[in-house]
Design an enzyme around this catalytic site. Structure first.
Site, PDB file in Angstrom:
ATOM      1  N   LYS A   1      -8.074  37.412   2.871  1.00  0.00           N
ATOM      2  CA  LYS A   1      -7.567  36.678   1.714  1.00  0.00           C
ATOM      3  C   LYS A   1      -6.816  37.626   0.792  1.00  0.00           C
ATOM      4  CE  LYS A   1      -9.470  33.761  -2.031  1.00  0.00           C
ATOM      5  NZ  LYS A   1     -10.737  33.243  -2.610  1.00  0.00           N
TER       6      LYS A   1
ATOM      7  N   SER B   1     -11.142  28.536  -3.275  1.00  0.00           N
ATOM      8  CA  SER B   1      -9.820  29.152  -3.304  1.00  0.00           C
ATOM      9  C   SER B   1      -9.426  29.822  -1.987  1.00  0.00           C
ATOM     10  CB  SER B   1      -9.772  30.186  -4.431  1.00  0.00           C
ATOM     11  OG  SER B   1     -10.755  31.207  -4.241  1.00  0.00           O
TER      12      SER B   1
ATOM     13  N   SER C   1     -15.966  29.180  -3.097  1.00  0.00           N
ATOM     14  CA  SER C   1     -14.641  29.347  -2.499  1.00  0.00           C
ATOM     15  C   SER C   1     -14.608  29.805  -1.051  1.00  0.00           C
ATOM     16  CB  SER C   1     -13.807  30.319  -3.349  1.00  0.00           C
ATOM     17  OG  SER C   1     -13.476  29.728  -4.579  1.00  0.00           O
TER      18      SER C   1
END
Length: 455
Positions: A71, A146, A170
């Site tokens: 990420k 996220s 997330s």
């Protein structure tokens, strides 16, 4: 975006560690890397932000030759750490995040960075600069956030595993929305640093993969775990939480079907518990803690690394909702009222953790279980409000409603696929246990996952 024309089945697409090793052993490590990069280049889910053909596979270690993805709020050389934001396109780290370094030391390499909700401040992954990430089950709906890019990349078989981060859900929310496994370790289990952080109280890196067994291996390598997971030979005592909310009748029915199946297989013993002390957590504690800590963290980051005020930094953000949050941060970090609210919330978190531990003692629980998210994936663009079976509800607090608990107790949490609802959208089955009992939770996850695959 057009809706997917055929039902999406993750097992038809995902790439497990076992399958990756088979490609490596039969065709060579470079062939595996080329295979992964070709899938990244062809990605139709907008999960991939950057890829590098200069990142070579390694020859030694338990993950020798295995590629993974990261990420883009986690430092991973040679890439910049953009946070999915136009404000940080030039933010070049000097070293890998310690968790990334652990995996690279084990022989893995990371040739891909992944999309996210801008600066990880949201749950939809509707990124105004880099674009939204849809769930592969229905490309009109979000992958969740996220860490939506991480979930999509695993679900679509781009990589065998990916790293995400989890503040209020997330890793687990997008795992549920994409039909994969997402793990939030106990807060503090993984080495700290190298992340664009929102909250020192709540943040952690978390791995995402197609199966619990792969999570177990990655978890062990990140934190130097040498003991195997325990073997569970008896029914698990499970307390059910948040499972009759009515926000999605179809989802609630699928979760109950999963519970009934586990009972019929003799794998669980359901224990009645009172969830009342563990409701409205985001409103009472979570949001207050995150905004106050984020104000401190980002004010310092802007001054030390960007040579600008947080106000000027906020002006350069891409997503309107994230900019609106950052516009509020200076007041949330400095006013006497905000400081008093934060101190009260932290005391509340301390009491919450004590009550959570006592719950397990009082009822002799092994784990608690709940739907990972009480609603299906929202439509792309439904950033503020979503339709539910109880009428319109605000998107963020509704989506994080269940996942907030572990991020405030600091306990480990695991989302496992539990089939689909009547509309074909995936449902997540989330289990949690006492803090620092991560390996037991993962062992329980293996047992439950095996049965839930039958749904």
């Amino acid at each position: 975006m057009p809706k997917a024309s055929a039902p999406f089945t993750p097992s038809d697409h995902t790439l497990s560690l076992s399958q990756a090793r088979q490609i490596r052993d039969q065709r060579g490590a470079q062939a595996l890397t080329d295979f992964v990069l070709s899938r990244a280049a062809a990605d139709q889910g907008n999960a991939v932000l950057a890829q590098s053909h200069s990142v070579a596979p390694q020859a030694e270690g338990p993950l020798a030759g295995i590629p993974f993805a990261v990420k883009d709020n986690i430092d991973c050389l040679p890439f910049p750490t953009t946070g999915g934001s136009p404000a940080l396109l030039d933010n070049q780290p000097k070293a890998d995040a310690p968790a990334v370094a652990k995996l690279k030391a084990a022989g893995a390499h990371a040739p891909i960075k992944l999309n996210l909700h801008e600066l990880a401040f949201g749950v939809t992954n509707n990124n105004a600069h880099f674009g939204a990430v849809p769930t592969p089950f229905d490309t009109t709906r979000v992958a969740g956030g996220s860490s939506g890019g991480s979930a999509s990349a695993v679900a679509r078989g781009i990589v065998p595993f990916a790293l995400g981060t989890d503040t209020g859900g997330s890793t687990r929310i997008p795992a549920a929305f994409c039909g994969i496994v997402g793990f939030r370790p106990s807060t503090g289990r993984y080495p700290d640093g190298g992340v664009l952080t929102l909250s020192t109280t709540r943040d952690t890196i978390g791995p995402m993969a197609s199966c619990v067994t792969d999570i177990i291996e990655v978890d062990a390598l990140i934190c130097d775990e040498i003991d195997p997971v325990p073997s569970i030979k008896r029914p698990l005592r499970i307390g059910l939480f948040y499972h009759k909310q009515g926000l999605s009748v179809s989802l609630d029915a699928q979760f109950q079907k999963a519970v009934d199946h586990l009972q019929s297989e003799g794998l669980v013993e359901i224990v009645e518990v009172d969830e009342t002390p563990f409701t409205d957590l985001e409103q009472n504690y979570g949001h207050i803690v995150v905004t106050h800590e984020a104000a401190k963290i980002w004010t310092r980051f802007c001054a030390e690394f960007r040579n600008q005020s947080i106000e000027d930094f906020a002006a350069s953000l891409g997503s309107p909702q994230v900019k609106a949050i950052f516009d509020l941060l200076p007041e949330r970090g400095s006013s006497n009222e905000a400081k008093a609210a934060y101190e009260k919330a932290i005391k509340g978190v301390t009491n919450l953790r004590q009550a959570y531990e006592q719950l397990f003692v009082t009822h002799s629980l092994d784990v608690i279980a709940m739907p990972t998210v009480p609603v299906p994936p929202p439509l792309i663009g439904d950033e503020d409000m979503i339709d539910t079976d109880l009428g319109p509800r605000p998107t963020f607090p509704t989506v994080v409603r269940n996942a907030s608990l572990a991020s405030l107790t600091g306990a480990p949490s695991l989302s496992i696929p539990a089939g689909t609802d009547t509309t074909g959208l995936p449902v997540g089955f989330m289990i949690e246990t006492r803090r620092n009992e991560d390996r037991f939770l993962l062992a329980a996850g293996v047992v439950l996952e095996r049965a839930l695959r039958m749904l």
